[in-house]
Structure formats: structure tokens, C-alpha cells
Enzyme design. Structure first.
Site, PDB file in Angstrom:
ATOM      1  N   ARG A   3     -18.104 -24.912   8.479  1.00  0.00           N
ATOM      2  CA  ARG A   3     -17.747 -24.032   8.454  1.00  0.00           C
ATOM      3  C   ARG A   3     -18.804 -22.676   8.180  1.00  0.00           C
ATOM      4  NH1 ARG A   3     -17.093 -26.735   2.448  1.00  0.00           N
ATOM      5  NH2 ARG A   3     -19.222 -27.566   2.065  1.00  0.00           N
TER       6      ARG A   3
ATOM      7  N   TYR B 266     -13.408   9.851  -3.991  1.00  0.00           N
ATOM      8  CA  TYR B 266     -14.932   9.679  -4.289  1.00  0.00           C
ATOM      9  C   TYR B 266     -14.109   7.935  -5.639  1.00  0.00           C
ATOM     10  CZ  TYR B 266     -14.251  11.633  -9.144  1.00  0.00           C
ATOM     11  OH  TYR B 266     -13.965  12.266  -9.868  1.00  0.00           O
TER      12      TYR B 266
ATOM     13  N   SER C  42      -9.275  12.944 -11.634  1.00  0.00           N
ATOM     14  CA  SER C  42     -10.091  11.949 -11.750  1.00  0.00           C
ATOM     15  C   SER C  42      -9.190  10.586 -12.788  1.00  0.00           C
ATOM     16  CB  SER C  42     -11.088  11.672 -12.043  1.00  0.00           C
ATOM     17  OG  SER C  42     -11.968  10.989 -12.681  1.00  0.00           O
TER      18      SER C  42
ATOM     19  N   HIS D 230     -23.465 -31.047  -4.992  1.00  0.00           N
ATOM     20  CA  HIS D 230     -21.898 -30.169  -5.594  1.00  0.00           C
ATOM     21  C   HIS D 230     -22.568 -28.889  -6.738  1.00  0.00           C
ATOM     22  CE1 HIS D 230     -19.045 -29.198  -8.583  1.00  0.00           C
ATOM     23  NE2 HIS D 230     -18.442 -29.508  -8.316  1.00  0.00           N
TER      24      HIS D 230
END
Ligand code: PEP
Ligand code: MG
Length: 854
Positions: A322, A830, A744, A436
Site C-alpha cells: 500500500r 481567492y 468576501s 502500531h
């Protein structure tokens, strides 16, 4: 519907259906790598299982048996046969969830199979060990019998595992579950599939999905694969190898292995493994073959791979591959290196980096100076890069998000996932670099040290002993995921800085992206920081926040609480002087770029004096009695402050306030122009509800601006725009759009006003909405595309009737990758976000552009 697939029938593009594990195994089969044969039960079958009330229906059972038949033919082995087929049964979701769900090995074992296996392998110890492991895993995973009980049994029976031992283990199963241990391999298999499907809904998997925003409805596939035996003899083993170093990104294989062991031994971090290079001496031919496979897999998948392998009697088998989890630092280095090696294009490289973990790169390292005088307590393995400072805590339950903590554990288990996600850093006593703890921490982009055997934890006294130093829970330590070093106390951190790879990567993103990325900055410090990270000007300067610094809060309080003309004039002049200086300083830093200054929007409750002492001080400043202050405060109190006397409502009732601010902005701009700086101030009006309101305010502003121009005998360019924060403004965006230069979207308030959820208080109940699957994501973090997003989209379409209008977003969603994708899709110009998120926004903007450019 087809539910069960042979490896031969799948490939990598079918990961949504076959899971990551299944899809990748099929792909490896296609390119002729040595993998044991198997079958995959699809995620669709898992969804069907849940839809039909958690039962394996007849159709599924029949298909499983049919495909097992084929598997038997392919392998020449048979369930319960003379040459017995044993299988592993593993979960495999479309998105990697390491260690979160269950795995059962050696399934197919029963009393008859044991005899056949002994006959075949001529090794009783090995066969009984397999049988015992199977019973133990099956009991735990299928029946929920605690492993502890088996450990106790093992202690009591000490000695070799034999027939008698197995009987005892089965007895234990029977006592605990009230059922006989299933002898039929097919029955075992159905029970196992059932429990793997169920493990999709276990607590740790749910938490992991929530943290990583993985879709709850995706379901898991189940991979049933012919067993190969890493525990057969001394020339067998099991290991994990990464094609590059997941911590540093260096191009070198990295990993570990254990001889005479089964897969789970390595991931669980129970036995300490050998570094992978040691395999070169132990089993040189296998090592050479492994190197070849590693190379093939990385080139084929065009990404760093995390590969699990087993060696059975000197023969190499690949069990899984993976895309490997990696530190943010390694992610950037690998992406840049792979482009330079000609393996991938720049666009592919950009898409490979998870922008959410980038902020970790901005948190720097420890100061050299501080390291010289630091008290080094001990050292473990550098599990995941970064540095962290926090109070030591020995239990996940005691990790709180209000405090900086370092979670110190013997070893982490998936139960620790929540604590790990909140803690600043993680230290484990046991476990290697692929255990883990390390894998999960790396995925979270969190600093982690593993395998620090120098630590002895005393849970009862809540303290640890590292090389003779006693550190009690609650004391501060500092840890480095670069070196594995653990220091006493709090060390100083360096300023975040770009390394060359990051700089190069961000430059690619800047060149590719379409959306501009601006910053939300209210101070000179913010502005400098955001500029360094690559912000293209300021998209939101919240003027009321400018009063949070130093003692300035009294100026705004004076203004809010003043009543008669004399008081008001004095307060306004104070504001004028303060703000002109602040604007001038910010304009100077931003230079030729845009600075959008939002006029005052203070929800009054955040600014009024609350404590007695504060009220007394206010009375002195205004020269009135305490009672008078209390009276004025009472009068100003809003029942719903967020919907109260704030935003441009203030400008309708007290126009002089915005006039003063605009005067300060324009005067500061003119001062800059005189000094040769071509500033671009844009003035933004918050919280409007319609064009008439906007025009009322705008007229006043323009009058004031003209006055300043005349007084100063000089003009500058400026723009006037509005925030879009109310549903009405969005619905009437065509009318408003004609009157302004820019929109905005203030998606914090727009979410609040559209959903009718308070942005301050909804945290109290909203978790229940996720738990009950009513909401999938936190709407104040990720834009609610279906509702709030629909309004934004509509307003964009309506607003574009003004062809010159510029549109952006400055709510918190401006720094959220998923939301940025949406803003790219609907064509905003933006996004604007806080300085520390600018980098994330730049990378997300580039990724979104690549995804949607066609
Ligand atoms: C908003 O509402 O999205 C916004 C940016 O303004 P504030 O958070 O200051 O209300
Ligand atoms: Mg707002």
C-alpha cells in the site's frame, strides 16, 4: 450483483469495491509477483450485510463457497483435505485504516487437519502452535473473549503446546462463549467474515474514521488468502519493508523482520525485530529478491510503498502493498525526489501530499542553544519526525485537549487512538519503527518516539523511571521525533523555517494554482508570518482585533460606551490616531499587495467591561460614575449578541464610527504613497443584508474619503466591497454586486445564519449530530456544500452580473482543504486564512486546480 472475486478478477482501479488490500493484491497478481492466491468479498457485500440487518445472506454464502472451490483448485489444497488449505481472513477498506479492524490467521484448522498437517510438515510443534494461535485469535475476534484469559491459560500450562493444551484452549472457548469450537472450516470462515464485517463498526474504527474524515458508509472488503508460514522454521520469517525511509524520506529501503514468526508478531510490536539489512546476511537470496520486488512495486505504483512479506522455507511471498504512511517532512522530500528521478510529474507529486499535515512542518525543531543545556533523560527510536513539549500522561483517558501533553505508554494499541490524536507527542516503551504507535503517529503527522526500553512505567505511582530519573505524571518533558531523544522540562523551539524541498514544492504549487491565497491578519506579526509563508496580501484584517493588543481595548470600550458628543469626539479621535498608525505599519509590510480592511464588527458582548474592576476603570476613563457605566452597559446588552448590534448595524446607527476608520485607512495609505509605497487598501463592510443598507453606508464613506483627499491634496486607489454573511445578502447578490468592487464570503457567520446554529454554542450538541450520522462534517470547519455552499454558489452566479467584481472567502473554511476544493469548483478568485494555514491553502488550491481544471 457479484459479491466475491478471485485475485485474478480484480485490479488496482477496483479499490472502492475490493478495498485497498484486495485491489493491490489483484494488481500484484497481474504483474506476476509472488503472492499467495485468494478471494475478496467486496465492500458492496459489506454494505448489503448492514442493509439487511447484519446477516450473511444465502447468495453471499453460495458465492463464497463457489470461489473457495476455485481457490482450492488454484492452490491444489482443500479445506479439511489431506493437503489442507489454511487461510488468513483480513479486513481491507478502500482507505487504509492500520490496525483498526481485525485479522484472523490459520483459519481452517481442526483436529483432523492437525493430523494431516503433521503428516505433511513432520513438525508437531509448528502445527500445534498454528492451531493454538488460530483458536486464540478466533476466540478474541469472533467471540470477543479477552486474550488475557488465554495468556493466563498459557502461564498455567507452561511448556509445549500439544494435543492436551489445544483441548484446554477449546474448553476455554466453550466456557466463555457457551458454544463448541467450530470444527467445520466453512463454518469458521462464515463466522470470521461476519465478525470482520462487524469490526467496521467497532469503536476504534469509528474514532479513526471520524479523525480522518473517512466516509462511514464505505464499508470494508474481506480478503481470504492462502496461508504461507513464516513460523515454519529458521529459514522462514515475516517482515515489513518501506521502499523509502518513511521518517526522513531518504531513498533507502527501511523496515524490519523476524525469523520464525507470523505476521501479527511484527505489527503488534511484541517481539523486537531485526533491521531489514540484517536479512542480507541471514538469507541473501531472499534479500536480493526482496530488493527487486520493492523496486518493481514502487515504480509500478509510482509511490513509496509499505510492503508486508512472509518467507516460507526460503521462498518469498508478498502479502500486502500500500502507499506508505510518512511524516510530512518525508512526504515533501519523496514527492520532490520522485519528480527529479523522472518517476512522476509535478502535478502527480502535488496530488500525493496530504495538505492537512503540512502545518507540522512549520513547528520547527529545538533551539541548538537549548539542546546544549538540556537534561537528556533517555533515547528511543525516532518513530515520527517533529518535536513536542508537554506534560507526561500515562493513560489515554487522562489526555486532555486543554493541556499540552505527551502520552507515554508501554505500547500503544488502537484503543489509544483518541488520546494519541489529542496529545502533542507520543512515547512508547516497546515496539519498532513499524509498530502500531509509529505508523499511526506518522499518519497523524505527530511527533513520536517508540521502543524506549530505558523507561520503566509505574502505573500505580503514576511515574516513570528513565535511567534513574523519576518523572511524575504532570511534569513537562520535551521529545524529538528526529533523534528519539527525551529531555526533561520545556525546551525552546526554533522559528519555523522552510527547507529547500518544501520551498521547491510550494513554488510548484504556487505556479500551478488558480485561486489566490491571502491571509487573515490583524497585526504586524501576523502579516510578516503570513507573507513569509507565501500569502498574497491580506484578505481580512479584522479591525476590532487590532484592539486586542496591549491596552488598546480601552479605546474601543470608550467608544462603545460614550454617549454625549464630547465623549464621542474624544473616543473617535483616540481610535483615529491608533488605527492610522496600525494601518500604516501593516500597509508598509504588505507593500504592493492587497490589504482588505474590514470595518468594525464587534459583537458588543465581547468588548463590554464585565468585571467590577474593569467597570471602575471605565468610569474613570470616561469621567462618569460607576452607576452610569453599569446603566450604559445594561442598555447595550443584546439578547442574541451574534445577531445584535454588530457589523454594519453599528454604522447605520453611528455613521461617524466607520467614517473615522475610513479616514485612518486613507490617511495611512496616503502617507505610504508619499514614501513611494503603492498601497492597495480595500475597504470591506461586514454583515450587510441588502443593497440599500450598503448604499447608505457607502455614500457616507465616499464623502469622508473625498474630504481626506482634499485635505491631503493627494489621492490613492481604493476599493469598497462587502462581506457576504447573511442568506439575504446571498439571495440579493445581483443587487449588491452592482454596487461593490468585491465580495468576501464570511462563511463563519454565513454558516451560523444559514443553519441557525450558534458558532459559539453549537459545540455543546453538535457531536451528537455526527454520532447519529445526521451531519458528516463539522460545518464551521468544512463548508456545508449542500446548504451554505448552495447559497455561496448562487451568490457567485448572481454577483458576476458585475463583470469586474472580485470574489473570495475569508471565513475559517478558507484554510480547509475540502472547502477549498469547493471554492475552486464554483470559481472564486481567492481564499483567505490565518498565517499558519497559508501553506495548506496554497497546496490545496494547487491540488484542487489539478483535479478540476478540465
Ligand atoms: C466570517 O463570519 O466568516 C468572518 C470572517 O468574520 P468573523 O469571523 O470576524 O465574524
Ligand atoms: Mg463575520
Amino acid at each position: 450483483m457479484k459479491r466475491v472475486y478471485l485475485f485474478d478478477e480484480g485490479n488496482k482501479s477496483m479499490i472502492n469495491l475490493l478495498g485497498g488490500k484486495g485491489g493491490n493484491l489483484s494488481e500484484m497478481k497481474k504483474i506476476n509477483l509472488p503472492i499467495p492466491e485468494g478471494i475478496i468479498i467486496s465492500t458492496e457485500a459489506c454494505k448489503e450485510y448492514y442493509k439487511k440487518g447484519k446477516v450473511l445472506n444465502e447468495e453471499l454464502r453460495d458465492e463464497v463457497l463457489e470461489q473457495i472451490n476455485k481457490l482450492e483448485k488454484l492452490t491444489g489444497k482443500k479445506f479439511e483435505g489431506e493437503k489442507p488449505l489454511l487461510v488468513s481472513v483480513r479486513s481491507g477498506a478502500p482507505v487504509s485504516m492500520p490496525g483498526m479492524m481485525d485479522t484472523i490467521l490459520n483459519l481452517g484448522m481442526n483436529d483432523k487437519v492437525v493430523e494431516n498437517m503433521i503428516h505433511l510438515f513432520k513438525n508437531e510443534d509448528f502445527v500445534f502452535e498454528l492451531y493454538y494461535r488460530f483458536i486464540e485469535m478466533f476466540s478474541e475476534i469472533v467471540m470477543g473473549i479477552e486474550r488475557e484469559k488465554f495468556c493466563k491459560l498459557k502461564e498455567n500450562l507452561s511448556g509445549k503446546i500439544d494435543k492436551n493444551f489445544i483441548e484446554k484452549a477449546k474448553n476455554l472457548y466453550c466456557i466463555e462463549s457457551g458454544e463448541k469450537f467450530p470444527e467445520s472450516a466453512k463454518e469458521q470462515l462464515f463466522m470470521a467474515i461476519n465478525s470482520i464485517f462487524n469490526s467496521w463498526e467497532n469503536e476504534r474504527a469509528k474514532t479513526y474514521r471520524k479523525l480522518n474524515r473517512i466516509d462511514e458508509d464505505m464499508g470494508t472488503a474481506v480478503v481470504v488468502q492462502e496461508m504461507v508460514f513464516g513460523n515454519l522454521n529458521d529459514e522462514s520469517g515475516t517482515g515489513v519493508v518501506f521502499t523509502r525511509n518513511p521518517s526522513t524520506g531518504d531513498k533507502e529501503i527501511f523496515g524490519e523482520y523476524i525469523l520464525k514468526a507470523q505476521g501479527e508478531d511484527i505489527v503488534a510490536g511484541i517481539r523486537t525485530p531485526e533491521p531489514i539489512v540484517a536479512l542480507k546476511e541471514k538469507l541473501p537470496e531472499v534479500y536480493e529478491e526482496l530488493l527487486k520486488v520493492v523496486d518493481i512495486l514502487e515504480k509500478h505504483n509510482k509511490d513509496m510503498q509499505d510492503i508486508e512479506f512472509t518467507i516460507e522455507d526460503k521462498k518469498l511471498f508478498i502479502l500486502q502493498t500500500r502507499n506508505g504512511k510518512r511524516t510530512p517532512y518525508a512526504a515533501i522530500k519523496i514527492a520532490v525526489d520522485m519528480v527529479k528521478e523522472g518517476l512522476i510529474s509535478k502535478e502527480e507529486a502535488i496530488l500525493k501530499v496530504d495538505s492537512k499535515v503540512l502545518p507540522q512542518l512549520l513547528h520547527g525543531n529545538f533551539e541548538e542553544k537549548a539542546l546544549k543545556n538540556a537534561i537528556l533523560l533517555g533515547q528511543g527510536l525516532a518513530g515520527s519526525a517533529g518535536v513536542a513539549i508537554g506534560r507526561v500522561v500515562f493513560s489515554s483517558e487522562r489526555v486532555h485537549n486543554k493541556e499540552m501533553t505527551i502520552l507515554v505508554r508501554e505500547e500503544t494499541s488502537p484503543e489509544d487512538i483518541k488520546g494519541m490524536s489529542i496529545a502533542q507527542g507520543i512515547v512508547t516503551v516497546k515496539g519498532g519503527a513499524t509498530s502500531h504507535g509509529a505508523v499511526v503517529a506518522r499518519g497523524m503527522g505527530k511527533c513520536c518516539i517508540t521502543g524506549c526500553g530505558e523507561i520503566k512505567i509505574d502505573e500505580i505511582k503514576r511515574e516513570m523511571n528513565i535511567n534513574g530519573h523519576i518523572v511524575k505524571e504532570g511534569e513537562f518533558i520535551s521529545i524529538s521525533g528526529y533523534t528519539g531523544n527525551i529531555y526533561l522540562g520545556k525546551l525552546e523551539l526554533t522559528e519555523p523555517k522552510f527547507d529547500k524541498n518544501l520551498e521547491e514544492f510550494v513554488n510548484w504549487c504556487k505556479n500551478i494554482k488558480r485561486l489566490k491565497v491571502r491571509m487573515n491578519a490583524d497585526t504586524v506579526i501576523d502579516a510578516k508570518l503570513g507573507k513569509k509563508f507565501g500569502a498574497e496580501g491580506i484578505g481580512l484584517c479584522r479591525t476590532e482585533h487590532m484592539f486586542f493588543q496591549d491596552n488598546k481595548i480601552w479605546t474601543i470600550r470608550e467608544m462603545i460606551l460614550s454617549c454625549n458628543p464630547k465623549e464621542i469626539d474624544k473616543a473617535l479621535e483616540n481610535i483615529h490616531q491608533l488605527q492610522r498608525k496600525d494601518f500604516y505599519n501593516i500597509f508598509k509590510i504588505i507593500g504592493n499587495d492587497v490589504v482588505i480592511v474590514r470595518l468594525l464588527d464587534p459583537p458588543l458582548h465581547e468588548f463590554l467591561p464585565k468585571e467590577q474592576e474593569e467597570k471602575e476603570k471605565m468610569a474613570k476613563i470616561l469621567g462618569v460614575s460607576l452607576r452610569e457605566i453599569e446603566k450604559r452597559t445594561r442598555e447595550l446588552k443584546d439578547e442574541n449578541p451574534m445577531l445584535g448590534h454588530r457589523g454594519c448595524r453599528l454604522a447605520v446607527t453611528r455613521p461617524e464610527l466607520y467614517n473615522t476608520q475610513v479616514r485612518a485607512i486613507i490617511e495611512a495609505g496616503i502617507q505610504c504613497k508619499k514614501e513611494g509605497i503603492d498601497v492597495k487598501p480595500e475597504i470591506m463592510i461586514p454583515l450587510v443584508i441588502g443593497a440599500k443598507e450598503l448604499l447608505f453606508i457607502k455614500k457616507n464613506l465616499i464623502k469622508e474619503i473625498k474630504k481626506v483627499f482634499e485635505e491631503q491634496n493627494m489621492e490613492i486607489d481604493y476599493k469598497i466591497g462587502t462581506m457576504m454573511e447573511t442568506p439575504r445578502a446571498c439571495l440579493l447578490a445581483d443587487e449588491i454586486g452592482k454596487e461593490v468592487d468585491f465580495f468576501s464570503f464570511g462563511t463563519n457567520d454565513l454558516t451560523q445564519t444559514t443553519m441557525g446554529l450558534s458558532r459559539d454554542d453549537s459545540v455543546k450538541f453538535i457531536p451528537k449530530y455526527y454520532e447519529n450520522n445526521i451531519l458528516k462534517v463539522e460545518p464551521f470547519m468544512t463548508i456545508d456544500e449542500r446548504g451554505v455552499g448552495k447559497l455561496v454558489k448562487l451568490a457567485v452566479e448572481l454577483g458576476r452580473e458585475n463583470p469586474n467584481i472580485e470574489m473570495g472567502i475569508c471565513g475559517e473554511h478558507g484554510g480547509d482543504p475540502k472547502s477549498i476544493e469547493f471554492f475552486e469548483k464554483i470559481g472564486l478568485d481567492y481564499v483567505s486564512c490565518s498565517p499558519f494555514r497559508v501553506l495548506v491553502a496554497i497546496v490545496s488550491a494547487a491540488q484542487s486546480y489539478i483535479k478540476y481544471k478540465n
